[in-house]
Enzyme design. Structure first.
Site, PDB file in Angstrom:
ATOM      1  N   ARG A  10       0.927  -1.393  -0.007  1.00 42.16           N
ATOM      2  CA  ARG A  10       0.117  -0.013   0.036  1.00 42.16           C
ATOM      3  C   ARG A  10       0.842   1.472   0.113  1.00 42.16           C
ATOM      4  O   ARG A  10       0.600   2.277  -0.454  1.00 42.16           O
ATOM      5  CB  ARG A  10      -0.936   0.129   1.218  1.00 42.16           C
ATOM      6  CG  ARG A  10      -2.030  -1.282   1.242  1.00 42.16           C
ATOM      7  CD  ARG A  10      -2.714  -1.259   2.447  1.00 42.16           C
ATOM      8  NE  ARG A  10      -2.511  -2.614   3.146  1.00 42.16           N
ATOM      9  CZ  ARG A  10      -2.972  -2.661   4.481  1.00 42.16           C
ATOM     10  NH1 ARG A  10      -3.388  -1.595   5.122  1.00 42.16           N
ATOM     11  NH2 ARG A  10      -2.708  -4.113   4.809  1.00 42.16           N
ATOM     12  N   GLU A  59       0.801  -6.491  13.169  1.00 42.55           N
ATOM     13  CA  GLU A  59      -0.280  -6.626  14.107  1.00 42.55           C
ATOM     14  C   GLU A  59      -0.779  -8.299  13.706  1.00 42.55           C
ATOM     15  O   GLU A  59      -1.230  -8.707  14.539  1.00 42.55           O
ATOM     16  CB  GLU A  59      -1.551  -5.796  13.483  1.00 42.55           C
ATOM     17  CG  GLU A  59      -2.211  -5.177  14.762  1.00 42.55           C
ATOM     18  CD  GLU A  59      -3.346  -4.465  14.482  1.00 42.55           C
ATOM     19  OE1 GLU A  59      -3.384  -3.901  13.322  1.00 42.55           O
ATOM     20  OE2 GLU A  59      -4.304  -4.529  15.515  1.00 42.55           O
TER      21      GLU A  59
HETATM   22  O1  LIG Z   1       2.710  -1.228  11.926  1.00 38.22           O
HETATM   23  P1  LIG Z   1       2.485  -2.531  11.565  1.00 38.22           P
HETATM   24  O2  LIG Z   1       1.826  -3.316  12.596  1.00 38.22           O
HETATM   25  O3  LIG Z   1       3.971  -3.001  11.202  1.00 38.22           O
HETATM   26  O4  LIG Z   1       1.521  -2.563  10.529  1.00 38.22           O
HETATM   27  C1  LIG Z   1       1.503  -1.535   9.475  1.00 38.22           C
HETATM   28  C2  LIG Z   1       1.694  -2.288   7.889  1.00 38.22           C
HETATM   29  O5  LIG Z   1       0.628  -3.281   7.542  1.00 38.22           O
HETATM   30  C3  LIG Z   1       0.031  -3.049   6.337  1.00 38.22           C
HETATM   31  O6  LIG Z   1       0.751  -3.870   5.436  1.00 38.22           O
HETATM   32  P2  LIG Z   1       0.675  -5.436   5.240  1.00 38.22           P
HETATM   33  O7  LIG Z   1       1.897  -5.967   5.743  1.00 38.22           O
HETATM   34  O8  LIG Z   1      -0.435  -5.841   5.599  1.00 38.22           O
HETATM   35  O9  LIG Z   1       1.045  -5.426   3.663  1.00 38.22           O
HETATM   36  P3  LIG Z   1       0.084  -5.050   2.405  1.00 38.22           P
HETATM   37  O10 LIG Z   1       0.525  -3.576   2.064  1.00 38.22           O
HETATM   38  O11 LIG Z   1       0.784  -6.001   1.131  1.00 38.22           O
HETATM   39  O12 LIG Z   1      -1.423  -5.200   2.527  1.00 38.22           O
HETATM   40  C4  LIG Z   1       0.168  -1.730   6.037  1.00 38.22           C
HETATM   41  O13 LIG Z   1       0.074  -1.219   4.694  1.00 38.22           O
HETATM   42  C5  LIG Z   1       1.428  -1.389   6.878  1.00 38.22           C
HETATM   43  O14 LIG Z   1       2.601  -1.479   5.792  1.00 38.22           O
HETATM   44  N1  LIG Z   2      -5.387  -2.673  11.742  1.00 35.74           N
HETATM   45  C1  LIG Z   2      -5.001  -2.402  10.718  1.00 35.74           C
HETATM   46  N2  LIG Z   2      -5.621  -2.164   9.513  1.00 35.74           N
HETATM   47  C2  LIG Z   2      -5.173  -2.080   8.216  1.00 35.74           C
HETATM   48  N3  LIG Z   2      -3.734  -2.473   8.139  1.00 35.74           N
HETATM   49  C3  LIG Z   2      -2.997  -2.751   9.156  1.00 35.74           C
HETATM   50  N4  LIG Z   2      -1.731  -3.066   9.274  1.00 35.74           N
HETATM   51  C4  LIG Z   2      -1.504  -3.467  10.602  1.00 35.74           C
HETATM   52  N5  LIG Z   2      -2.776  -3.174  11.122  1.00 35.74           N
HETATM   53  C5  LIG Z   2      -3.571  -2.785  10.426  1.00 35.74           C
END
Ligand SMILES: O=P(O)(O)OC[C@H]1O[C@H](OP(=O)(O)OP(=O)(O)O)[C@H](O)[C@@H]1O
Ligand SMILES: Nc1ncnc2[nH]cnc12
Length: 183
Positions: free
Chosen positions: A71, A108
């Site tokens: 993202r 998370e």
């Molecule tokens: O602060 P954190 O607990 O590390 O979480 C935040 C991260 O989680 C999500 O990505 P995700 O790893 O779900 O991957 P994506 O962008 O490919 O959906 C979001 O886009 C952040 O990069």
């Molecule tokens: N609660 C949440 N919603 C969307 N993206 C996340 N990445 C980590 N935690 C998330």
């Protein structure tokens, strides 16, 4: 809200984020409240508003924009285009073909590894790191370590949304972190 009745640009962007973000309980697993920003990315005016707001906060302070897969890529490429600078993709493991630096981290809802190419950006460049959400800070903490291992300087970290209860900033001490909206 400020004291006058006219909202500031920052107040307007926070209102936009609040309006367009979808909230999905128990996704991707029970107990997680998932904040889905795809409606924001789908809305041209909202996307421009958030990218402009992120850039305003770091104007003149960076030479390149890093985006965290997946993202963060959406924000980083839009921001880099608008600022006239390049993009450093911070990728999930196994996607980059040349020599990389790698960092594993917890988020998370799981664990993962991020990588960057060792030599895409000249050493010493100032890097603005962008992502959509700061939750535990595991992801951005790993991204920051990678940028620093490559000999680059972290100019700042910008996110659209910060999940305050997860204390992600504690993984990012010593860096300027700017969130457009906090929940
Ligand atoms: O602060 P954190 O607990 O590390 O979480 C935040 C991260 O989680 C999500 O990505 P995700 O790893 O779900 O991957 P994506 O962008 O490919 O959906 C979001 O886009 C952040 O990069
Ligand atoms: N609660 C949440 N919603 C969307 N993206 C996340 N990445 C980590 N935690 C998330």
């Amino acid at each position: 809200m400020n004291e006058s009745t006219t909202p500031t640009a920052d107040e307007r962007v926070a209102t936009t984020i609040d309006k367009v973000c979808a909230v999905i309980p128990d996704y991707p697993e029970p107990g997680i409240i998932f904040r889905d920003l795809t409606p924001l990315f789908a809305d041209g005016a909202a996307l421009r508003e958030v990218v402009d707001a992120l850039l305003r906060r770091f104007e003149g302070q960076f030479d390149v924009v890093a985006g965290v897969e997946a993202r963060g890529f959406l924000l980083a490429s839009a921001a880099a285009y608008a600022a006239g600078v390049g993009v450093l993709p911070v990728r999930k493991e196994g996607k980059l073909p040349r020599e990389t630096y790698a960092e594993s981290y917890q988020l998370e809802y799981g664990t993962a590894t991020l990588e960057i190419h060792r030599d895409d950006i000249p050493a010493g460049a100032r890097v603005l790191v962008l992502d959509d959400i700061l939750a535990t800070g595991g992801t951005l903490g790993a991204a920051v370590k990678l940028v620093e291992r490559a000999g680059l300087h972290v100019a700042g970290i910008g996110v659209v949304m910060e999940l305050e209860g997860l204390a992600g900033r504690s993984n990012l001490t010593g860096h300027e972190v700017s969130a457009l909206y906090t929940v």
